[in-house]
Design an enzyme around this catalytic site. Structure first.
Site, mmCIF file in Angstrom:
data_model
loop_
_atom_site.group_PDB
_atom_site.id
_atom_site.type_symbol
_atom_site.label_atom_id
_atom_site.label_comp_id
_atom_site.label_asym_id
_atom_site.label_seq_id
_atom_site.Cartn_x
_atom_site.Cartn_y
_atom_site.Cartn_z
ATOM 1 N N ASP A 143 25.381 -40.258 11.249
ATOM 2 C CA ASP A 143 25.634 -39.057 10.417
ATOM 3 C C ASP A 143 24.910 -37.750 11.140
ATOM 4 O O ASP A 143 24.009 -38.137 11.801
ATOM 5 C CB ASP A 143 24.975 -39.214 8.902
ATOM 6 C CG ASP A 143 25.972 -40.056 8.232
ATOM 7 O OD1 ASP A 143 26.913 -40.549 8.642
ATOM 8 O OD2 ASP A 143 25.592 -40.514 7.093
ATOM 9 N N ARG A 193 33.239 -37.421 14.185
ATOM 10 C CA ARG A 193 33.580 -37.202 12.936
ATOM 11 C C ARG A 193 33.283 -35.544 12.684
ATOM 12 O O ARG A 193 32.197 -35.189 12.740
ATOM 13 C CB ARG A 193 32.688 -37.923 11.866
ATOM 14 C CG ARG A 193 33.081 -37.781 10.384
ATOM 15 C CD ARG A 193 32.031 -38.201 9.483
ATOM 16 N NE ARG A 193 31.781 -39.445 9.654
ATOM 17 C CZ ARG A 193 31.012 -40.393 9.082
ATOM 18 N NH1 ARG A 193 29.794 -39.597 8.526
ATOM 19 N NH2 ARG A 193 30.830 -41.556 9.197
HETATM 20 C C1 LIG Z 1 33.847 -38.988 5.510
HETATM 21 C C2 LIG Z 1 32.557 -37.804 5.394
HETATM 22 C C3 LIG Z 1 31.379 -37.827 6.100
HETATM 23 C C4 LIG Z 1 30.776 -36.869 5.901
HETATM 24 N N1 LIG Z 1 29.410 -36.936 6.553
HETATM 25 C C5 LIG Z 1 28.588 -35.817 6.759
HETATM 26 C C6 LIG Z 1 27.387 -35.746 7.403
HETATM 27 O O1 LIG Z 1 27.205 -36.714 8.336
HETATM 28 N N2 LIG Z 1 26.959 -34.569 7.586
HETATM 29 C C7 LIG Z 1 27.231 -33.510 6.706
HETATM 30 O O2 LIG Z 1 26.263 -32.626 6.859
HETATM 31 N N3 LIG Z 1 28.118 -33.443 5.964
HETATM 32 C C8 LIG Z 1 28.750 -34.625 5.916
HETATM 33 N N4 LIG Z 1 29.944 -34.544 4.888
HETATM 34 C C9 LIG Z 1 30.045 -33.749 3.925
HETATM 35 C C10 LIG Z 1 30.980 -32.305 4.463
HETATM 36 O O3 LIG Z 1 29.867 -31.804 5.385
HETATM 37 C C11 LIG Z 1 31.366 -31.365 3.245
HETATM 38 O O4 LIG Z 1 29.942 -31.070 2.794
HETATM 39 C C12 LIG Z 1 32.259 -32.029 2.279
HETATM 40 O O5 LIG Z 1 33.079 -32.759 2.799
HETATM 41 C C13 LIG Z 1 33.015 -30.973 1.607
HETATM 42 O O6 LIG Z 1 33.739 -30.232 2.409
HETATM 43 P P1 LIG Z 1 35.242 -30.376 2.519
HETATM 44 O O7 LIG Z 1 35.697 -30.333 3.876
HETATM 45 O O8 LIG Z 1 35.769 -31.581 1.880
HETATM 46 O O9 LIG Z 1 36.154 -29.236 1.798
HETATM 47 P P2 LIG Z 1 35.354 -28.195 0.658
HETATM 48 O O10 LIG Z 1 34.935 -26.773 1.526
HETATM 49 O O11 LIG Z 1 34.259 -28.602 -0.162
HETATM 50 O O12 LIG Z 1 36.600 -27.937 -0.336
HETATM 51 C C14 LIG Z 1 37.884 -27.399 0.066
HETATM 52 C C15 LIG Z 1 38.967 -27.486 -1.028
HETATM 53 O O13 LIG Z 1 39.057 -29.271 -0.714
HETATM 54 C C16 LIG Z 1 39.493 -29.566 -2.098
HETATM 55 N N5 LIG Z 1 38.515 -30.612 -2.724
HETATM 56 C C17 LIG Z 1 37.295 -30.823 -2.296
HETATM 57 N N6 LIG Z 1 36.670 -31.436 -3.015
HETATM 58 C C18 LIG Z 1 37.496 -31.912 -4.112
HETATM 59 C C19 LIG Z 1 37.530 -32.795 -4.989
HETATM 60 N N7 LIG Z 1 36.669 -33.468 -5.488
HETATM 61 N N8 LIG Z 1 38.657 -33.174 -5.828
HETATM 62 C C20 LIG Z 1 39.696 -32.293 -5.418
HETATM 63 N N9 LIG Z 1 39.895 -31.428 -4.388
HETATM 64 C C21 LIG Z 1 38.579 -31.201 -3.621
HETATM 65 C C22 LIG Z 1 39.722 -28.523 -2.950
HETATM 66 O O14 LIG Z 1 40.947 -27.912 -2.747
HETATM 67 C C23 LIG Z 1 38.767 -27.434 -2.068
HETATM 68 O O15 LIG Z 1 39.015 -26.088 -2.429
HETATM 69 C C24 LIG Z 1 30.780 -35.724 5.032
HETATM 70 C C25 LIG Z 1 32.228 -35.613 4.469
HETATM 71 C C26 LIG Z 1 33.073 -36.784 4.777
HETATM 72 C C27 LIG Z 1 34.336 -36.500 3.876
#
Ligand SMILES: Cc1cc2nc3c(=O)[nH]c(=O)nc-3n(C[C@H](O)[C@H](O)[C@H](O)COP(=O)(O)OP(=O)(O)OC[C@H]3O[C@@H](n4cnc5c(N)ncnc54)[C@H](O)[C@@H]3O)c2cc1C
Length: 319
Positions: A143, A193
């Site tokens: 991560d 990732r």
């Molecule tokens: C598999 C995975 C591993 C990760 N590993 C790391 C890591 O190692 N380090 C790190 O810093 N971060 C990690 N993250 C977190 C990541 O950086 C983001 O903080 C997190 O995924 C939110 O960003 P987003 O791209 O989903 O979109 P966002 O900008 O949060 O959301 C954009 C849009 O997505 C949709 N959406 C988002 N959440 C929801 C929901 N709950 N229900 C419905 N619609 C929704 C909505 O339309 C929203 O407007 C990881 C995320 C994932 C999925």
């Protein structure tokens, strides 16, 4: 208001021992945590994995914990991963080019932030987990944490990849450096990732506005899709998911040449839809009792998550 005031506040609270004591002590919080965390034990993680596999979803499992300041706790984390790999033994793991089971590691849980020899201790612990995972036919992805750890983390990944070329790592689109890191890591066999980034970072190293982060994500996505590695598109954002599909097509990648990833408990219907449509869809399944930092980052991501939390805290609220 959410992005400028509440989000930074929640991310600061994610690292505050005082707020941590209050939030983890509330029984009402625990119910909500179950939405994002598979349970406390290896058996809970394995049960969640089994269910996800029934709908053709791939899985990556994270034993929760971070910012460890105790060498014994860092060593205990390795034991938890070994126990987890043992518990997963009855689930088919290998035999495919893409391994359905993976574990995700936070190097700060393995001692990376210990004074003086933290980097070497984390490398040694991560090496033990990679060896055990490889023997079990399970992949590992490291991560990404806050930007002060990025150089050390990527150095450990480079070192471990000499022996474990399948080792994945995470790059965060909100960091200014990440487009260049994507170029470096887009080589043959490299599993990356791509996520937006979940920590509170200063403007000196990270884009601050949602539009800038999204634009960076799209640029990084294109670099990875047109590279020779295996992109892992970690997002719940419909715009990024659509862009990934388009970028894959323009790079002449088949659905099996990359995967989508989402977090456990978030957009379950969309996860099923993508898997049923023939995409590789991997779910990040966290377990363990050190859920506080992870949980607070999920609250910080989305106003609806925070509203749900606050509603549950109201006196007399039904849960
Ligand atoms: C598999 C995975 C591993 C990760 N590993 C790391 C890591 O190692 N380090 C790190 O810093 N971060 C990690 N993250 C977190 C990541 O950086 C983001 O903080 C997190 O995924 C939110 O960003 P987003 O791209 O989903 O979109 P966002 O900008 O949060 O959301 C954009 C849009 O997505 C949709 N959406 C988002 N959440 C929801 C929901 N709950 N229900 C419905 N619609 C929704 C909505 O339309 C929203 O407007 C990881 C995320 C994932 C999925």
């Amino acid at each position: 208001m959410f992005a400028t005031v509440l989000r930074p506040g929640l991310l600061a609270a994610a690292r505050s021992p005082r707020v941590r004591r209050t939030v983890t002590g509330m029984t009402s919080t625990r119910k909500l945590v179950e939405r994002f965390v598979a349970g406390e034990s290896e058996a809970h993680a394995a049960a969640a994995t089994r269910l996800l596999r029934e709908t053709d979803r791939l899985v990556t499992i994270d034993y929760l914990g971070e910012d460890t300041t105790d060498p014994a706790q860092a060593a205990a984390t390795v034991d938890h991963y070994r126990e987890l790999l043992h518990t997963l033994a009855d689930l088919p793991a290998s035999g495919e080019t893409v391994r359905p089971l993976e574990v995700s590691l936070k190097l700060s849980a393995l001692g990376q932030s210990l004074p003086r020899s933290g980097h070497a201790i984390a490398l040694e612990h991560a090496h033990k987990i990679c060896s055990a995972a490889d023997a079990a036919g399970v992949w590992v992805t490291i991560d990404a944490e806050d930007h002060t750890t990025t150089d050390s983390t990527l150095a450990i990944v480079r070192e471990l990849r000499r022996e474990f070329p399948w080792l994945g790592t995470v790059l965060q689109a909100y960091l200014h450096r990440t487009e260049d890191d994507c170029r470096e890591f887009a080589g043959p066999g490299s599993r990356i990732r791509l996520c937006k980034g979940a920590y509170r970072e200063p403007a000196s190293v990270a884009f601050q506005s949602r539009a800038e982060v999204d634009a960076s994500y799209l640029r990084c996505l294109d670099v990875l899709m047109h590279g020779r590695g295996y992109p892992m598109i970690a997002t719940h954002d419909p715009a990024m998911i659509a862009a990934a599909t388009g970028s894959a097509r323009s790079a002449a990648r088949a659905p099996g040449d990359f995967e989508f990833q989402m977090l456990y408990g978030i957009r379950d219907d969309e996860q099923r839809r993508l898997a049923a449509a023939g995409h590789r869809m991997r779910v990040y399944v966290p377990y363990g009792d050190e859920w506080y930092g992870y949980f607070m980052r999920r609250l910080a991501e989305r106003p609806a998550n925070l509203a749900f939390f606050l509603r549950a805290l109201r006196p007399g609220a039904r849960r």
